[in-house]
Design a protein around this motif. Structure first.
Motif, PDB file in Angstrom:
ATOM      1  N   GLU A 115      16.838 104.324   6.724  1.00  9.79           N
ATOM      2  CA  GLU A 115      17.057 103.498   5.653  1.00  9.79           C
ATOM      3  C   GLU A 115      15.547 103.674   4.910  1.00  9.79           C
ATOM      4  N   ALA A 116      15.632 103.748   3.394  1.00  7.88           N
ATOM      5  CA  ALA A 116      14.431 103.723   2.805  1.00  7.88           C
ATOM      6  C   ALA A 116      13.882 102.240   2.411  1.00  7.88           C
ATOM      7  N   HIS A 117      14.724 101.432   2.608  1.00  6.51           N
ATOM      8  CA  HIS A 117      14.046 100.040   2.459  1.00  6.51           C
ATOM      9  C   HIS A 117      15.241  99.090   3.038  1.00  6.51           C
ATOM     10  N   ALA A 118      15.009  98.425   4.033  1.00  6.67           N
ATOM     11  CA  ALA A 118      16.029  97.561   4.182  1.00  6.67           C
ATOM     12  C   ALA A 118      15.656  96.325   5.417  1.00  6.67           C
ATOM     13  N   ASP A 119      16.433  95.225   5.377  1.00  5.40           N
ATOM     14  CA  ASP A 119      16.051  94.507   6.394  1.00  5.40           C
ATOM     15  C   ASP A 119      16.618  94.716   7.662  1.00  5.40           C
ATOM     16  N   ILE A 120      15.791  94.496   8.419  1.00  8.10           N
ATOM     17  CA  ILE A 120      16.336  94.647  10.063  1.00  8.10           C
ATOM     18  C   ILE A 120      17.154  93.392  10.340  1.00  8.10           C
ATOM     19  N   LYS A 121      18.442  93.478  10.428  1.00  9.32           N
ATOM     20  CA  LYS A 121      19.009  92.012  10.646  1.00  9.32           C
ATOM     21  C   LYS A 121      19.076  91.713  12.085  1.00  9.32           C
ATOM     22  N   SER A 122      19.269  92.946  12.814  1.00  3.15           N
ATOM     23  CA  SER A 122      19.359  92.837  14.476  1.00  3.15           C
ATOM     24  C   SER A 122      19.349  94.032  15.165  1.00  3.15           C
ATOM     25  N   ILE A 123      18.951  94.063  16.347  1.00  2.81           N
ATOM     26  CA  ILE A 123      18.875  95.255  17.092  1.00  2.81           C
ATOM     27  C   ILE A 123      19.319  95.025  18.437  1.00  2.81           C
ATOM     28  N   ASP A 124      20.441  96.035  18.696  1.00  2.00           N
ATOM     29  CA  ASP A 124      21.340  95.636  20.178  1.00  2.00           C
ATOM     30  C   ASP A 124      20.993  96.910  20.969  1.00  2.00           C
TER      31      ASP A 124
ATOM     32  N   ASP B  89      15.390 111.918  -2.594  1.00  2.00           N
ATOM     33  CA  ASP B  89      16.241 111.720  -3.548  1.00  2.00           C
ATOM     34  C   ASP B  89      16.229 110.220  -3.994  1.00  2.00           C
ATOM     35  N   GLU B  90      17.001 109.926  -4.794  1.00  2.00           N
ATOM     36  CA  GLU B  90      17.096 108.631  -5.567  1.00  2.00           C
ATOM     37  C   GLU B  90      17.253 107.403  -4.442  1.00  2.00           C
ATOM     38  N   SER B  91      18.058 107.738  -3.314  1.00  2.00           N
ATOM     39  CA  SER B  91      18.121 106.616  -2.374  1.00  2.00           C
ATOM     40  C   SER B  91      17.092 106.751  -1.351  1.00  2.00           C
ATOM     41  N   GLY B  92      16.172 107.661  -1.725  1.00  5.87           N
ATOM     42  CA  GLY B  92      14.644 107.405  -0.637  1.00  5.87           C
ATOM     43  C   GLY B  92      15.173 108.368   0.428  1.00  5.87           C
ATOM     44  N   GLN B  93      16.260 109.415   0.549  1.00 10.68           N
ATOM     45  CA  GLN B  93      16.245 110.133   1.647  1.00 10.68           C
ATOM     46  C   GLN B  93      15.547 111.587   1.559  1.00 10.68           C
ATOM     47  N   LEU B  94      14.853 111.891   2.597  1.00  9.72           N
ATOM     48  CA  LEU B  94      14.062 112.880   2.359  1.00  9.72           C
ATOM     49  C   LEU B  94      15.090 114.392   2.203  1.00  9.72           C
ATOM     50  N   VAL B  95      14.992 115.192   1.178  1.00 10.87           N
ATOM     51  CA  VAL B  95      15.873 116.155   1.060  1.00 10.87           C
ATOM     52  C   VAL B  95      15.151 117.501   1.649  1.00 10.87           C
ATOM     53  N   THR B  96      13.976 117.703   1.655  1.00  9.57           N
ATOM     54  CA  THR B  96      13.373 118.844   2.219  1.00  9.57           C
ATOM     55  C   THR B  96      12.850 118.506   3.412  1.00  9.57           C
ATOM     56  N   GLY B  97      13.584 118.165   4.556  1.00 13.04           N
ATOM     57  CA  GLY B  97      13.170 117.618   5.698  1.00 13.04           C
ATOM     58  C   GLY B  97      13.516 118.889   6.930  1.00 13.04           C
TER      59      GLY B  97
ATOM     60  N   ARG C 195      11.468  94.471   8.790  1.00 17.39           N
ATOM     61  CA  ARG C 195      11.877  95.555   7.575  1.00 17.39           C
ATOM     62  C   ARG C 195      11.607  96.973   7.605  1.00 17.39           C
ATOM     63  N   VAL C 196      12.230  97.988   7.283  1.00 20.01           N
ATOM     64  CA  VAL C 196      11.989  99.238   7.125  1.00 20.01           C
ATOM     65  C   VAL C 196      11.481  99.527   5.727  1.00 20.01           C
ATOM     66  N   ARG C 197      10.539 100.490   5.548  1.00 19.38           N
ATOM     67  CA  ARG C 197      10.019 100.675   4.305  1.00 19.38           C
ATOM     68  C   ARG C 197      10.013 102.165   3.770  1.00 19.38           C
ATOM     69  N   TYR C 198      10.209 103.090   4.985  1.00 22.30           N
ATOM     70  CA  TYR C 198      10.660 104.389   4.520  1.00 22.30           C
ATOM     71  C   TYR C 198      11.580 105.035   5.403  1.00 22.30           C
ATOM     72  N   VAL C 199      12.164 106.128   4.936  1.00 16.32           N
ATOM     73  CA  VAL C 199      12.936 106.985   6.225  1.00 16.32           C
ATOM     74  C   VAL C 199      11.987 107.589   6.914  1.00 16.32           C
ATOM     75  N   GLY C 200      12.411 107.409   8.468  1.00 13.30           N
ATOM     76  CA  GLY C 200      11.334 107.914   9.478  1.00 13.30           C
ATOM     77  C   GLY C 200      10.613 107.197   9.931  1.00 13.30           C
TER      78      GLY C 200
END
Ligand code: FES
Ligand code: FES
Lengths: 155, 783
Positions: free
Chosen positions: B48-57, B691-699, B111-116
């Motif tokens: 995710e480019a920007h998301a709250d981490i609600k939980s990790i199992d 791209d718009e959603s913050g995914q790296l296209v040239t990966g 919280r995560v702030r960039y893909v990767g």
């Protein structure tokens, strides 16, 4: 796990390999020949090039079991004892390497290009090295090395 | 041999010592480092480019056979480790307030702030088990709006990435005198404006990053093998600041490093994570990035959008330059990331040209992308692109000749030394001569014929130039330590870090030359916190400038001690002893003593005067650079463009560099050519694209294009050597970055020259066939 038998740089070895084991992993981790490098995960960079029955392959794109019974050549087998192969010498003479990471794959590819076409010209070399990426040198010294190496190989 | 010693090793195209190792497959890179019973680590990265981490199992993953340890952000928080600090030299806003520094923890917390971005560390018996375990970790993300482009990030209403940074702004910056610039603009006949993009790219060394960490519970000491260019500074940061284990407890070593180009400079999360794991498990832990992860997690470079304005008179005289840049920092400050678009891009504004006034401003916002950090040149390629593109663009707008414009405005040698409007200390050089030489060697006579030949094929040919001026950087201090071993070998340890540049050869070449020793006897050590006390690593073209100067300084001190030993033997005053060609001698006598004799004498007190101790020739010294050096030069380039397909062939390339003294031309040219390839890559094909959603296209290497052998032209490299600098002991100015400083504007200028008849005067990098084709089509449509 099934076992495979291969000749590596002239020596026969038999080893068990996993179904998912890549030839590059087999060479690096099971044979401990770490001159074969892994620079990508999409078969683009060519750092892993070895010869399989005399033909160059990207060893990251082949499963180890596919090599069963084959003759494998790696960079470690190119020199004759302490005497480097003329292509290796030419790379040193022309400063055809910097960090050295692409180098084993480059040299293996270059030797095979010349073996297949002893009179290869600059265009042919540039084209023939398309599958090998070097991020350090800008290629010019590699091209010059291959020309010199080709001359030396022709004798 | 005579010239070799007489010139102290300088000027010899010594073949490289490291090559045999590399050519025979015996280099030892990070993935070749293995410790008995090591475990393997992999990093679960944010999708995710920007998301709250609600939980990790992690329960299912942890239960998997062979899984040894899983670390999440919550675990990391409870360790009390500190975030990775930033060391940008620019730290305050224009108004004096502090730069916004969000906490950069090795694992994302809440919280995560960039893909990767690293979300969890998995350690297991094998890499396959790590992979399987990562599949079983369940992370519940709640997506947040994201922003990846810097121009969007500073707009009102943009998603906010850090609470501490309103408007997403980390830092702003100004340099130069705005009043003087404004007056120059008001007085000038024309003001020409161009908006330009310096595309986001990544260093892409062919060896991906990796590290192996070990911990000794008995001594409490850690060892970290790391594919890093910056061993000492990163040890201090990791041990003293982040993990707080004390730097004396971390032995940090880089084995052979397969390229760096700045991308391996900074402190990264993964080595820190595996040090922690090694301690927890009391076991060595190995982590190797794969290439796709490298694109997501190696720091990126450049990424500036700029508005550049030049003011000039009817006769072509430059009056003023104004640049406003917005540099995309990514989600964090990086190790020195926020310096690049601010201080880093400002210093060389205006290049080697005369201006009444220059004023530079920048804004550095955060975005939901991988952090920015240095990539070869870090700011200077951007500065060079600004000036050399606006010159050609202005020439096109005003019907002037871009070559004549440069000729008219270059700073003449009589004006040197001078302080540039940006405060750079330009001590020496001859810009007009370098420029004319660049034009002279670029086969202008044959050009008309080549244009004709191209036209006959339906192709367009163009010629472009660039006159770059840059500066060195990186750590100002360097240590060189020489130890004469009992077996006759000489150990030379230097705190610089070669990741392919050939320090093992060139530093040894200098030592051998200064002392008259044989190259074969020198054993080189680098990138090891046990080898030297301090070390500035690699960055800012400092290897010879600072490192080579340190080797020279230590050599001189050894010679002085040797003179005392010789004087003692000959029973004369030390100032009567001279040293030449590896021999101490007393002129007018037949007293001579080889350096070998002196070395062999140094351990026996009977051979030494009272003021010397045994081992006195084993010397370490630290050289400190006062002022940064100014490499400069001209690039010229010829291209052929197919207007039907938009494909570009770079068909000729000529460079004249003023690097001051050239110590080893073969190595210097290697640096230049490699730099040009990276510049060509940026100009024509490389692009980190989200791209718009913050995914790296040239990966991957399928999507991120790197120059291949048949993309590169033949390059002709020449040197102007008549202006060695006095800022360091060798007269060198730094060669490592110049190639990629000069290449992008030279190439884009050549393409725009080829397309001028269509009215195409600018295309933003990378000049892909699609963009070129569209530019031609659009220009034709608007007539
Ligand atoms: S590792 Fe095989 S092609 Fe890159
Ligand atoms: S020498 Fe470094 S990648 Fe080719």
């Amino acid at each position: 796990m099934p076992a495979i038998t291969v000749r590596v740089n002239g020596l026969e070895v038999t080893k068990e390999v996993g179904a998912r084991t890549l030839l590059s992993t087999f060479i690096r981790e099971q044979l401990k020949l770490t001159g074969t490098h892994v620079g990508c995960d999409t078969s683009q960079c060519g750092a892993c090039v070895v010869t399989l029955d005399g033909k160059t392959v990207k060893s990251c794109a082949v499963f180890a079991w596919e090599a069963d019974g084959a003759d494998i050549g790696t960079i470690e087998g190119l020199a004759d004892g302490d005497k480097m192969h003329p292509m290796q010498e030419a790379f040193r003479e022309h400063h055809g390497l910097q960090c050295g990471f692409c180098t084993p794959g480059m040299v293996m590819t270059a030797v095979s290009l010349v073996e297949n076409n002893p009179d290869i010209d600059e265009d042919g070399i540039r084209h023939g090295l398309e599958g090998n990426i070097c991020r350090c040198t800008g290629y010019q010294n590699i091209i010059d090395a291959v020309k010199t190496g080709a001359k030396a190989m022709r004798g | 041999m005579a010239t070799y010693v007489a010139r102290n090793g300088i000027g010899e195209n010594q073949r490289r010592v490291e090559d045999v190792r590399f050519l025979t497959g015996h280099g030892k890179y990070i993935d070749d480092v293995n410790i008995e019973n090591q475990a393997y680590a992999m990093v679960l990265r944010s999708p995710e480019a920007h998301a709250d981490i609600k939980s990790i199992d992690v329960s299912e993953a942890a239960a998997l056979d062979g899984v040894l340890l899983i670390v999440t952000g919550d675990d990391w928080k409870s360790t009390g480790y500190d975030p990775i600090p930033t060391k940008s030299a620019v730290r305050t806003f224009i108004d004096g307030s502090d730069m916004k520094v969000p906490p950069h923890h090795a694992l994302a917390i809440d919280r995560v702030r960039y893909v990767g971005q690293p979300v969890a560390l998995v350690v297991a018996e094998t890499q396959d088990i790590c992979r399987d375990a990562m599949e079983l970790i369940e992370v519940d993300y709640e997506s947040l709006p994201s922003v990846t482009h810097q121009s969007e990030a500073i707009k009102e209403g943009a998603p906010q990435i850090w609470d501490i940074a309103p408007g997403n702004v980390c830092l702003d910056f100004e340099l130069g005198d705005e009043e003087v610039q404004k007056k120059a603009f008001a007085d000038a006949d024309h003001v020409i404006t161009l908006n330009m993009v310096n595309n986001r790219v990544t260093a892409t060394p062919m060896e991906p990053r990796g590290a192996v960490a070990d911990f000794d519970p008995e001594t409490g000491k850690f060892t970290l093998w790391n594919s890093s260019q910056n061993i000492h500074a990163n040890r201090d940061t990791i041990a003293d600041v982040v993990l707080k284990i004390g730097k004396e407890n971390l032995h940090h070593i880089a084995p052979d490093v397969g390229g760096g180009f700045g991308g391996k400079n900074g402190v990264y999360p993964e080595p820190i994570l595996i040090l922690h794991a090694a301690k927890e498990l009391k076991r060595a832990v190995k982590w190797i990035n794969d290439r796709s992860e490298s694109f997501l997690s190696d720091t990126h470079g450049r990424d500036q959008v700029s508005k550049v304005q030049i003011a000039l008179d009817n006769d072509g005289t430059f009056r003023g330059l104004r640049t406003e840049s917005v540099g995309n920092l990514g989600a964090f400050c990086g190790t020195v990331g926020s310096f690049t678009p601010t201080g880093g891009s400002s210093r060389t504004q205006g290049g080697p040209f005369k201006f009444d006034g220059i004023y530079y401003t920048a804004i550095a916002p955060f975005t939901n992308t991988c952090p920015l950090d240095p990539y070869r040149g870090a700011g200077r390629p951007e500065g060079s692109y600004h000036i050399d593109r606006i010159i050609d663009y202005a020439a096109a707008q005003l019907g002037m000749d871009p070559i004549e414009l440069r000729r008219k405005n270059l700073i003449p040698p009589e004006a040197l030394p001078m302080k540039s409007p940006m405060g750079l200390d330009i001590d020496c050089g001859n810009f007009p001569e370098v420029f004319e030489e660049t034009i002279r060697i670029s086969d202008r006579e044959g050009y008309a014929k080549r244009v004709e030949a191209s036209e006959a094929k339906g192709m367009k040919r163009g010629f472009g130039v660039c006159m770059y001026l840059e500066c060195t950087g990186g750590g100002p201090k360097e240590e060189a330590k020489v130890t004469f071993l009992d077996n006759g070998k000489v150990e030379l340890s230097v705190g610089t870090a070669s990741t392919g540049m050939g320090h093992e050869t060139v530093h040894a070449q200098l030592l051998a030359g200064h002392l008259g020793l044989a190259m074969e006897d020198i054993v080189f050590r680098q990138s090891d916190t046990d080898a030297t006390e301090i070390g500035g690593g690699h960055g800012g073209s400092r290897g010879l400038e600072v490192g080579g100067s340190a080797v020279t300084q230590t050599s001189r001190q050894i010679i002085e001690v040797g003179k005392k030993i010789a004087a003692h033997r000959f029973d004369v005053d030390a100032d009567k002893v001279e040293f030449e060609d590896g021999r101490f001698h007393v002129p007018g006598t037949n007293h001579t003593m080889t350096i070998r004799d002196a070395i062999d004498s140094q351990n026996d007190p009977d051979n030494l005067p009272d003021d010397l101790e045994p081992g006195c020739m084993n010397i370490s010294s630290v050289f400190e650079r006062g002022i940064i050096s100014i490499p400069n030069g001209g690039h010229a380039c010829e291209v052929e463009v197919d207007p039907e397909t938009g494909t570009i062939k770079v068909d000729g390339y000529w460079v004249v560099d003023d690097f001051g003294t050239i110590v080893n031309e073969m190595l210097a040219s290697g640096q230049v050519m490699g730099g040009i390839a990276q510049g060509l890559g940026q100009a024509l094909m490389e692009d980190i694209y989200y791209d718009e959603s913050g995914q790296l296209v040239t990966g991957s290497l399928m999507d991120y294009a790197l120059p291949r052998a048949d993309d590169m032209p033949r390059m002709v490299i020449a040197y102007y050597e008549d202006a060695p600098t006095e800022k360091n002991l060798l007269g060198v100015k730094g060669a490592g970055e110049a190639g990629c400083v000069g290449a992008p504007p030279a190439i884009v200028n050549a393409v725009c020259d080829a397309l001028k008849e269509y009215g195409v005067h600018h295309i933003d990098m990378p000049l892909t066939p699609e963009k070129v084709w569209k530019a031609i089509r659009d220009a034709k449509a608007t007539g």
